[in-house]
Design a protein around this motif. Structure first.
Motif, PDB file in Angstrom:
ATOM      1  N   GLY A  63       0.805  -1.213   0.000  1.00  7.55           N
ATOM      2  CA  GLY A  63       0.000   0.000   0.000  1.00  7.55           C
ATOM      3  C   GLY A  63       0.835   1.258   0.000  1.00  7.55           C
ATOM      4  O   GLY A  63       2.061   1.223   0.091  1.00  7.55           O
ATOM      5  N   LEU A  64       0.130   2.387  -0.095  1.00  9.87           N
ATOM      6  CA  LEU A  64       0.766   3.698  -0.157  1.00  9.87           C
ATOM      7  C   LEU A  64       0.014   4.685   0.714  1.00  9.87           C
ATOM      8  O   LEU A  64      -1.211   4.646   0.818  1.00  9.87           O
ATOM      9  CB  LEU A  64       0.760   4.237  -1.590  1.00  9.87           C
ATOM     10  CG  LEU A  64       1.567   3.482  -2.641  1.00  9.87           C
ATOM     11  CD1 LEU A  64       1.230   4.025  -4.029  1.00  9.87           C
ATOM     12  CD2 LEU A  64       3.065   3.589  -2.370  1.00  9.87           C
ATOM     13  N   SER A  65       0.787   5.596   1.324  1.00 13.61           N
ATOM     14  CA  SER A  65       0.246   6.814   1.909  1.00 13.61           C
ATOM     15  C   SER A  65       0.511   7.938   0.912  1.00 13.61           C
ATOM     16  O   SER A  65       1.593   8.007   0.333  1.00 13.61           O
ATOM     17  CB  SER A  65       0.937   7.133   3.238  1.00 13.61           C
ATOM     18  OG  SER A  65       0.905   6.036   4.123  1.00 13.61           O
ATOM     19  N   LEU A  66      -0.472   8.833   0.751  1.00  9.49           N
ATOM     20  CA  LEU A  66      -0.324   9.924  -0.218  1.00  9.49           C
ATOM     21  C   LEU A  66      -0.502  11.262   0.476  1.00  9.49           C
ATOM     22  O   LEU A  66      -1.411  11.439   1.289  1.00  9.49           O
ATOM     23  CB  LEU A  66      -1.375   9.821  -1.338  1.00  9.49           C
ATOM     24  CG  LEU A  66      -1.299   8.666  -2.340  1.00  9.49           C
ATOM     25  CD1 LEU A  66       0.107   8.460  -2.869  1.00  9.49           C
ATOM     26  CD2 LEU A  66      -1.892   7.399  -1.789  1.00  9.49           C
ATOM     27  N   THR A  67       0.386  12.189   0.146  1.00  7.31           N
ATOM     28  CA  THR A  67       0.245  13.556   0.617  1.00  7.31           C
ATOM     29  C   THR A  67       0.178  14.476  -0.598  1.00  7.31           C
ATOM     30  O   THR A  67       0.112  14.015  -1.739  1.00  7.31           O
ATOM     31  CB  THR A  67       1.394  13.916   1.583  1.00  7.31           C
ATOM     32  OG1 THR A  67       1.154  15.191   2.151  1.00  7.31           O
ATOM     33  CG2 THR A  67       2.747  13.878   0.902  1.00  7.31           C
ATOM     34  N   MET A  68       0.144  15.785  -0.333  1.00  9.39           N
ATOM     35  CA  MET A  68      -0.008  16.699  -1.461  1.00  9.39           C
ATOM     36  C   MET A  68       1.187  16.601  -2.421  1.00  9.39           C
ATOM     37  O   MET A  68       2.290  16.309  -1.980  1.00  9.39           O
ATOM     38  CB  MET A  68      -0.178  18.139  -0.966  1.00  9.39           C
ATOM     39  CG  MET A  68       0.774  18.597   0.115  1.00  9.39           C
ATOM     40  SD  MET A  68       0.377  20.238   0.711  1.00  9.39           S
ATOM     41  CE  MET A  68       0.968  21.210  -0.674  1.00  9.39           C
ATOM     42  N   PRO A  69       0.914  16.667  -3.727  1.00  9.77           N
ATOM     43  CA  PRO A  69      -0.337  17.047  -4.394  1.00  9.77           C
ATOM     44  C   PRO A  69      -1.067  15.860  -5.022  1.00  9.77           C
ATOM     45  O   PRO A  69      -1.665  15.995  -6.094  1.00  9.77           O
ATOM     46  CB  PRO A  69       0.169  17.992  -5.477  1.00  9.77           C
ATOM     47  CG  PRO A  69       1.469  17.343  -5.914  1.00  9.77           C
ATOM     48  CD  PRO A  69       2.050  16.693  -4.683  1.00  9.77           C
ATOM     49  N   LEU A  70      -1.035  14.689  -4.367  1.00 10.89           N
ATOM     50  CA  LEU A  70      -1.431  13.449  -5.026  1.00 10.89           C
ATOM     51  C   LEU A  70      -2.805  12.926  -4.632  1.00 10.89           C
ATOM     52  O   LEU A  70      -3.244  11.894  -5.154  1.00 10.89           O
ATOM     53  CB  LEU A  70      -0.381  12.360  -4.738  1.00 10.89           C
ATOM     54  CG  LEU A  70       1.055  12.683  -5.161  1.00 10.89           C
ATOM     55  CD1 LEU A  70       1.983  11.552  -4.771  1.00 10.89           C
ATOM     56  CD2 LEU A  70       1.128  12.960  -6.654  1.00 10.89           C
ATOM     57  N   LYS A  71      -3.504  13.600  -3.730  1.00 10.37           N
ATOM     58  CA  LYS A  71      -4.729  13.006  -3.188  1.00 10.37           C
ATOM     59  C   LYS A  71      -5.849  12.906  -4.214  1.00 10.37           C
ATOM     60  O   LYS A  71      -6.621  11.945  -4.205  1.00 10.37           O
ATOM     61  CB  LYS A  71      -5.174  13.782  -1.951  1.00 10.37           C
ATOM     62  CG  LYS A  71      -4.181  13.673  -0.790  1.00 10.37           C
ATOM     63  CD  LYS A  71      -4.589  14.508   0.415  1.00 10.37           C
ATOM     64  CE  LYS A  71      -3.532  14.427   1.499  1.00 10.37           C
ATOM     65  NZ  LYS A  71      -3.903  15.221   2.697  1.00 10.37           N
ATOM     66  N   GLU A  72      -5.946  13.889  -5.100  1.00 13.78           N
ATOM     67  CA  GLU A  72      -6.969  13.803  -6.140  1.00 13.78           C
ATOM     68  C   GLU A  72      -6.607  12.764  -7.193  1.00 13.78           C
ATOM     69  O   GLU A  72      -7.471  12.049  -7.702  1.00 13.78           O
ATOM     70  CB  GLU A  72      -7.186  15.172  -6.797  1.00 13.78           C
ATOM     71  CG  GLU A  72      -7.927  16.165  -5.929  1.00 13.78           C
ATOM     72  CD  GLU A  72      -6.988  16.975  -5.039  1.00 13.78           C
ATOM     73  OE1 GLU A  72      -5.776  16.673  -5.005  1.00 13.78           O
ATOM     74  OE2 GLU A  72      -7.470  17.920  -4.380  1.00 13.78           O
ATOM     75  N   ARG A  73      -5.310  12.665  -7.552  1.00 12.36           N
ATOM     76  CA  ARG A  73      -4.890  11.661  -8.527  1.00 12.36           C
ATOM     77  C   ARG A  73      -5.122  10.255  -7.977  1.00 12.36           C
ATOM     78  O   ARG A  73      -5.566   9.358  -8.708  1.00 12.36           O
ATOM     79  CB  ARG A  73      -3.397  11.829  -8.873  1.00 12.36           C
ATOM     80  CG  ARG A  73      -3.080  12.947  -9.820  1.00 12.36           C
ATOM     81  CD  ARG A  73      -3.803  12.819 -11.155  1.00 12.36           C
ATOM     82  NE  ARG A  73      -3.675  11.488 -11.746  1.00 12.36           N
ATOM     83  CZ  ARG A  73      -4.638  10.889 -12.440  1.00 12.36           C
ATOM     84  NH1 ARG A  73      -5.798  11.489 -12.612  1.00 12.36           N
ATOM     85  NH2 ARG A  73      -4.431   9.700 -12.963  1.00 12.36           N
ATOM     86  N   ALA A  74      -4.831  10.054  -6.700  1.00  9.60           N
ATOM     87  CA  ALA A  74      -5.064   8.740  -6.092  1.00  9.60           C
ATOM     88  C   ALA A  74      -6.551   8.411  -6.096  1.00  9.60           C
ATOM     89  O   ALA A  74      -6.951   7.255  -6.319  1.00  9.60           O
ATOM     90  CB  ALA A  74      -4.503   8.724  -4.674  1.00  9.60           C
ATOM     91  N   HIS A  75      -7.376   9.414  -5.855  1.00 11.53           N
ATOM     92  CA  HIS A  75      -8.825   9.208  -5.902  1.00 11.53           C
ATOM     93  C   HIS A  75      -9.246   8.735  -7.291  1.00 11.53           C
ATOM     94  O   HIS A  75     -10.073   7.819  -7.433  1.00 11.53           O
ATOM     95  CB  HIS A  75      -9.526  10.521  -5.534  1.00 11.53           C
ATOM     96  CG  HIS A  75     -11.029  10.460  -5.581  1.00 11.53           C
ATOM     97  ND1 HIS A  75     -11.743  10.646  -6.745  1.00 11.53           N
ATOM     98  CD2 HIS A  75     -11.938  10.239  -4.603  1.00 11.53           C
ATOM     99  CE1 HIS A  75     -13.032  10.534  -6.489  1.00 11.53           C
ATOM    100  NE2 HIS A  75     -13.181  10.297  -5.189  1.00 11.53           N
ATOM    101  N   ALA A  76      -8.674   9.330  -8.318  1.00 11.19           N
ATOM    102  CA  ALA A  76      -9.038   8.969  -9.680  1.00 11.19           C
ATOM    103  C   ALA A  76      -8.611   7.550 -10.042  1.00 11.19           C
ATOM    104  O   ALA A  76      -9.246   6.903 -10.891  1.00 11.19           O
ATOM    105  CB  ALA A  76      -8.410   9.959 -10.664  1.00 11.19           C
ATOM    106  N   ARG A  77      -7.549   7.044  -9.425  1.00 10.34           N
ATOM    107  CA  ARG A  77      -7.026   5.730  -9.773  1.00 10.34           C
ATOM    108  C   ARG A  77      -7.639   4.587  -8.969  1.00 10.34           C
ATOM    109  O   ARG A  77      -7.481   3.423  -9.332  1.00 10.34           O
ATOM    110  CB  ARG A  77      -5.510   5.717  -9.595  1.00 10.34           C
ATOM    111  CG  ARG A  77      -4.737   6.462 -10.657  1.00 10.34           C
ATOM    112  CD  ARG A  77      -4.936   5.865 -12.045  1.00 10.34           C
ATOM    113  NE  ARG A  77      -4.618   4.442 -12.089  1.00 10.34           N
ATOM    114  CZ  ARG A  77      -3.411   3.960 -12.395  1.00 10.34           C
ATOM    115  NH1 ARG A  77      -2.430   4.797 -12.709  1.00 10.34           N
ATOM    116  NH2 ARG A  77      -3.196   2.670 -12.408  1.00 10.34           N
ATOM    117  N   ALA A  78      -8.326   4.892  -7.892  1.00  7.44           N
ATOM    118  CA  ALA A  78      -8.867   3.826  -7.049  1.00  7.44           C
ATOM    119  C   ALA A  78     -10.068   3.152  -7.716  1.00  7.44           C
ATOM    120  O   ALA A  78     -10.915   3.813  -8.320  1.00  7.44           O
ATOM    121  CB  ALA A  78      -9.261   4.384  -5.688  1.00  7.44           C
ATOM    122  N   ASP A  79     -10.133   1.834  -7.582  1.00 10.98           N
ATOM    123  CA  ASP A  79     -11.267   1.079  -8.107  1.00 10.98           C
ATOM    124  C   ASP A  79     -12.449   1.102  -7.139  1.00 10.98           C
ATOM    125  O   ASP A  79     -13.609   1.065  -7.561  1.00 10.98           O
ATOM    126  CB  ASP A  79     -10.855  -0.374  -8.370  1.00 10.98           C
ATOM    127  CG  ASP A  79      -9.718  -0.481  -9.365  1.00 10.98           C
ATOM    128  OD1 ASP A  79      -9.832   0.118 -10.457  1.00 10.98           O
ATOM    129  OD2 ASP A  79      -8.709  -1.140  -9.050  1.00 10.98           O
TER     130      ASP A  79
END
Length: 278
Positions: A63-79
């Motif tokens: 797994g990964l922890s995400l901080t700025m500026p990646l939170k929206e990109r991670a949201h887009a990639r999640a199934d």
């Protein structure tokens, strides 16, 4: 990428910047206490490079922890998304496997941090900043009973978007420019989601501090930030508290796949994590 089984032992925090992150200290202390032979590192990944970096991970990654500026990109990639991730449009935790599951543990982490700091009784608040963490802050404040909030952002379009989000979750919102020198109305609590290096004119910081009640600053490096230094007459809670409590939820996810299922000896795990921050 196959399901994350017992052999999947690699994790990391990604963001840009990332060198300041204390997440490796927190996670490393927790994994040792839990007897888990997991590796948790950090990597500077910007928004443009996120998809390629994620696609390059092999089955060793849990797994990964995400901080700025990646939170929206991670949201887009999640199934699949948990409730807070769907609500806020932001993901700070990815559980990898046959599918990618996205979670937002910032909401619960901030709620716990405010309660632990004795700030859970606020009924009015001011939120500084307009990004993903500001949306998480609004959800947390609403759940604690805040029904009126002033939003201060650098850009008018950001303020309008955030105000619309606040109204949708049942919070009455007003907006103002972040650097406005007009004396604002008093509130019980200020939640700053600004970077620790953010600067404002002295007159603005003085006005915010004199009317802002207690301060929660999501940033923790550098410390004290200029805004924190201006807060001389009311309680201040560091973003390390939010980092701690959201990290506990991340570890629950990495171990159980569930942010609400407590860890074995969770009180002891919290103790060693807090000691790692000192």
């Amino acid at each position: 990428m196959s399901a994350a089984g017992p052999a999947a032992s690699r994790l990391a925090v990604w963001g840009d910047p990332i060198d300041h992150s204390r997440s490796p200290d927190l996670h490393g202390a927790a994994y040792r206490r839990l007897g888990l032979d997991w590796e948790y590192g950090r990597l500077r990944v910007d928004e443009a490079g996120f998809d390629a970096a994620l696609d390059a991970l092999d089955d060793d990654w849990r797994g990964l922890s995400l901080t700025m500026p990646l939170k929206e990109r991670a949201h887009a990639r999640a199934d699949l998304l948990d409730e807070d991730a769907r609500l806020t449009g932001a993901v700070n935790t990815l559980l990898l496997g046959e599918g990618i599951r996205g979670f937002n543990t910032d909401v619960g982490g901030l709620t716990s941090a405010l309660l632990a700091g004795g700030l859970g009784s606020a009924r009015s608040a001011r939120v500084l900043g307009g990004g993903a963490t500001a949306r998480s802050a609004l959800v947390s404040l609403r759940r604690l009973g805040v029904d009126a909030v002033e939003l201060r952002t650098r850009r008018a379009e950001q303020a309008a978007e955030l105000a619309g989000f606040a109204e949708r979750i049942g919070v009455r919102a007003t907006t103002a420019e972040l650097a406005s020198e007009a004396t604002p109305s008093p509130v019980d609590l200020t939640v700053s989601t600004l970077p620790g290096t953010a600067t404002l004119p002295d007159a603005v910081m003085t006005a915010l501090a004199s009317t802002g009640g207690a301060l929660f600053s999501a940033a923790y490096a550098p410390w004290p930030a200029p805004l924190v230094a201006a807060w001389t007459d009311a309680p201040v809670v560091s973003g390390l508290e939010m980092l701690l409590h959201q990290a506990v939820r991340q570890i629950r996810i990495f171990l159980h796949g569930d942010a609400e299922q407590e860890l074995p000896d969770e009180a002891g795990v919290l103790d060693v994590m807090r000691a790692a921050l000192r």
